[in-house]
Design a protein around this motif. Structure first.
Motif, PDB file in Angstrom:
ATOM      1  N   LEU A  88      71.345   4.359  76.295  1.00 55.06           N
ATOM      2  CA  LEU A  88      70.671   3.281  75.107  1.00 55.06           C
ATOM      3  C   LEU A  88      69.070   3.955  75.268  1.00 55.06           C
ATOM      4  O   LEU A  88      68.250   4.121  74.273  1.00 55.06           O
ATOM      5  N   THR A  89      68.191   3.974  76.367  1.00 57.49           N
ATOM      6  CA  THR A  89      67.488   3.758  76.607  1.00 57.49           C
ATOM      7  C   THR A  89      66.847   5.807  75.898  1.00 57.49           C
ATOM      8  O   THR A  89      65.695   6.151  75.322  1.00 57.49           O
ATOM      9  N   GLY A  90      67.449   6.525  76.840  1.00 56.64           N
ATOM     10  CA  GLY A  90      68.174   8.054  76.416  1.00 56.64           C
ATOM     11  C   GLY A  90      67.490   7.578  74.736  1.00 56.64           C
ATOM     12  O   GLY A  90      67.177   9.102  74.336  1.00 56.64           O
ATOM     13  N   LEU A 161      68.114  -3.795  68.687  1.00 53.97           N
ATOM     14  CA  LEU A 161      67.805  -2.294  69.117  1.00 53.97           C
ATOM     15  C   LEU A 161      66.804  -2.072  68.396  1.00 53.97           C
ATOM     16  O   LEU A 161      65.716  -1.630  69.135  1.00 53.97           O
ATOM     17  N   ILE A 162      67.053  -1.549  67.345  1.00 56.34           N
ATOM     18  CA  ILE A 162      66.565  -0.548  66.817  1.00 56.34           C
ATOM     19  C   ILE A 162      65.387  -1.152  66.295  1.00 56.34           C
ATOM     20  O   ILE A 162      64.479  -0.417  65.940  1.00 56.34           O
ATOM     21  N   GLY A 163      65.460  -2.203  65.802  1.00 53.45           N
ATOM     22  CA  GLY A 163      64.203  -3.203  65.123  1.00 53.45           C
ATOM     23  C   GLY A 163      63.227  -3.449  66.737  1.00 53.45           C
ATOM     24  O   GLY A 163      62.406  -3.282  66.636  1.00 53.45           O
ATOM     25  N   SER A 164      63.372  -3.555  68.013  1.00 53.20           N
ATOM     26  CA  SER A 164      62.699  -3.562  68.939  1.00 53.20           C
ATOM     27  C   SER A 164      62.236  -2.434  69.600  1.00 53.20           C
ATOM     28  O   SER A 164      61.135  -2.234  69.964  1.00 53.20           O
ATOM     29  N   GLY A 165      63.087  -0.702  69.063  1.00 58.59           N
ATOM     30  CA  GLY A 165      63.004  -0.274  69.471  1.00 58.59           C
ATOM     31  C   GLY A 165      61.882   0.942  68.259  1.00 58.59           C
ATOM     32  O   GLY A 165      60.712   1.040  68.911  1.00 58.59           O
ATOM     33  N   LEU A 167      59.344  -1.491  66.727  1.00 60.96           N
ATOM     34  CA  LEU A 167      58.554  -1.837  67.020  1.00 60.96           C
ATOM     35  C   LEU A 167      57.475  -1.470  68.449  1.00 60.96           C
ATOM     36  O   LEU A 167      56.381  -1.547  68.275  1.00 60.96           O
ATOM     37  N   LEU A 168      58.546  -1.294  69.085  1.00 61.92           N
ATOM     38  CA  LEU A 168      58.161  -0.746  69.999  1.00 61.92           C
ATOM     39  C   LEU A 168      56.750   0.894  70.012  1.00 61.92           C
ATOM     40  O   LEU A 168      55.980   1.457  71.538  1.00 61.92           O
ATOM     41  N   PHE A 169      57.318   1.569  69.274  1.00 58.62           N
ATOM     42  CA  PHE A 169      56.874   2.868  69.163  1.00 58.62           C
ATOM     43  C   PHE A 169      56.144   2.737  68.272  1.00 58.62           C
ATOM     44  O   PHE A 169      54.898   4.046  68.267  1.00 58.62           O
ATOM     45  N   ALA A 170      56.364   2.006  67.419  1.00 57.02           N
ATOM     46  CA  ALA A 170      55.655   2.221  66.433  1.00 57.02           C
ATOM     47  C   ALA A 170      53.432   2.177  66.118  1.00 57.02           C
ATOM     48  O   ALA A 170      53.278   1.186  67.192  1.00 57.02           O
ATOM     49  N   GLY A 171      53.285   3.191  65.534  1.00 60.12           N
ATOM     50  CA  GLY A 171      51.373   2.897  65.656  1.00 60.12           C
ATOM     51  C   GLY A 171      51.040   3.418  67.353  1.00 60.12           C
ATOM     52  O   GLY A 171      49.785   2.797  67.590  1.00 60.12           O
ATOM     53  N   ARG A 172      51.320   4.236  67.913  1.00 56.86           N
ATOM     54  CA  ARG A 172      51.212   4.473  69.394  1.00 56.86           C
ATOM     55  C   ARG A 172      50.165   5.677  69.252  1.00 56.86           C
ATOM     56  O   ARG A 172      49.774   6.490  70.405  1.00 56.86           O
ATOM     57  N   GLU A 173      50.394   6.624  68.270  1.00 51.91           N
ATOM     58  CA  GLU A 173      49.514   8.067  67.871  1.00 51.91           C
ATOM     59  C   GLU A 173      50.062   8.536  69.187  1.00 51.91           C
ATOM     60  O   GLU A 173      48.615   9.360  69.630  1.00 51.91           O
ATOM     61  N   GLY A 174      50.565   8.914  69.157  1.00 55.79           N
ATOM     62  CA  GLY A 174      51.298   9.924  69.540  1.00 55.79           C
ATOM     63  C   GLY A 174      51.691   9.471  71.077  1.00 55.79           C
ATOM     64  O   GLY A 174      51.929  10.525  72.372  1.00 55.79           O
ATOM     65  N   GLU A 178      56.630   4.067  78.209  1.00 59.20           N
ATOM     66  CA  GLU A 178      57.447   4.086  79.202  1.00 59.20           C
ATOM     67  C   GLU A 178      58.441   3.777  79.228  1.00 59.20           C
ATOM     68  O   GLU A 178      58.906   3.076  78.302  1.00 59.20           O
ATOM     69  N   ALA A 179      60.125   4.881  79.365  1.00 58.52           N
ATOM     70  CA  ALA A 179      61.461   4.747  79.390  1.00 58.52           C
ATOM     71  C   ALA A 179      61.765   3.195  80.075  1.00 58.52           C
ATOM     72  O   ALA A 179      62.554   2.550  79.523  1.00 58.52           O
ATOM     73  N   ASP A 180      60.764   3.482  81.441  1.00 52.51           N
ATOM     74  CA  ASP A 180      61.597   1.645  81.838  1.00 52.51           C
ATOM     75  C   ASP A 180      60.946   0.765  80.976  1.00 52.51           C
ATOM     76  O   ASP A 180      61.319  -0.635  80.862  1.00 52.51           O
ATOM     77  N   ALA A 181      59.645   0.729  80.255  1.00 48.10           N
ATOM     78  CA  ALA A 181      59.006  -0.543  78.934  1.00 48.10           C
ATOM     79  C   ALA A 181      60.739  -0.659  78.451  1.00 48.10           C
ATOM     80  O   ALA A 181      60.744  -1.662  78.178  1.00 48.10           O
ATOM     81  N   VAL A 182      61.450   0.588  77.509  1.00 41.28           N
ATOM     82  CA  VAL A 182      61.573   1.006  76.987  1.00 41.28           C
ATOM     83  C   VAL A 182      63.239   0.215  77.357  1.00 41.28           C
ATOM     84  O   VAL A 182      63.849  -0.279  76.871  1.00 41.28           O
ATOM     85  N   GLY A 183      63.778   0.697  78.884  1.00 39.12           N
ATOM     86  CA  GLY A 183      64.713   0.058  79.376  1.00 39.12           C
ATOM     87  C   GLY A 183      65.044  -1.289  79.499  1.00 39.12           C
ATOM     88  O   GLY A 183      65.697  -2.291  79.266  1.00 39.12           O
ATOM     89  N   ARG A 184      63.636  -2.284  80.032  1.00 39.72           N
ATOM     90  CA  ARG A 184      63.536  -3.254  79.825  1.00 39.72           C
ATOM     91  C   ARG A 184      63.939  -4.523  79.135  1.00 39.72           C
ATOM     92  O   ARG A 184      64.573  -5.210  79.042  1.00 39.72           O
ATOM     93  N   VAL A 185      62.894  -3.702  77.809  1.00 36.51           N
ATOM     94  CA  VAL A 185      64.039  -4.025  76.498  1.00 36.51           C
ATOM     95  C   VAL A 185      65.366  -4.716  76.470  1.00 36.51           C
ATOM     96  O   VAL A 185      66.033  -5.132  75.856  1.00 36.51           O
TER      97      VAL A 185
END
Length: 199
Positions: A88-90, A161-165, A167-174, A178-185
């Motif tokens: 899922l992280t991948g 998972l998609i909603g959390s993802g 939020l994790l990725f939005a607004g980060r300007e490129g 980190e994969a570890d942070a995504v994996g923890r969620v």
């Protein structure tokens, strides 16, 4: 701009040019002139392949949705290998690490594009809807393999998972998380649905 430049695959080159503009400058910078300049071709090339700019944008989004469909088949086929959290992280890193966030911004900023996508059969927020279906399909395959609880609500897990993802990725300007942070969620979201083995 020269008109005699031959494009090997004009549609794909125009789509790639549009992606570069979206990622670099955002949806407001996306115009037919900007796309053809980025692709290094005459403006007429775009209009030879598409009825108008909204038709081009519609095809761009639908093409990117087809890419998610291909990713979905590969993810579903991977069920039973690795860990569920790793898979899922991948998947989330691929979906949200691509042009998906820029495409979502494009869709939300253009009423005409949303209308055409609805006419083409898209529901919800295109890209997010397909990504949610991809995750639900994978989780269902893992449920069938016994790696997700038999009573797990895979549709709700996928939405979460998609909603959390997003939020994790939005607004980060490129700068993606980190994969570890995504994996923890992910591990936290699916914890209650994973049998007594590590997710």
């Amino acid at each position: 701009m020269p008109t005699g430049v031959a494009l090997r695959d004009a549609r794909e080159q125009l789509f790639d040019a549009a992606e570069r503009i979206l990622l670099r400058d955002g949806p407001n910078a996306l115009t037919s002139r900007a796309v053809t300049m980025e692709a290094g071709c005459a403006k007429g090339v775009l209009h030879r392949h598409f009825a108008d700019f909204d038709a081009f944008l519609t095809e761009l989004v639908l093409d990117r949705i087809r890419r998610i469909d291909h990713q979905s088949a590969a993810l579903r086929a991977s069920a039973g290998t690795g860990t569920v959290t790793e898979s899922l992280t991948g998947a989330l890193m691929t979906v949200f690490g691509s042009v998906a966030l820029a495409i979502i911004g494009l869709i939300t900023s253009r009423d005409g594009l949303r209308a055409r996508l609805r006419q083409a059969g898209s529901v919800g927020v295109p890209v997010l809807t397909e990504a949610t279906a991809m995750i639900a399909s994978y989780l269902a395959a893992e449920r069938d393999a016994g790696r997700i609880a038999a009573d797990a609500d895979v549709d709700t897990l996928a939405l979460t998972l998609i909603g959390s993802g997003h939020l994790l990725f939005a607004g980060r300007e490129g700068t993606p998380p980190e994969a570890d942070a995504v994996g923890r969620v992910i591990a936290s979201v699916i914890a209650g649905a994973v049998p007594d083995r590590a997710p």
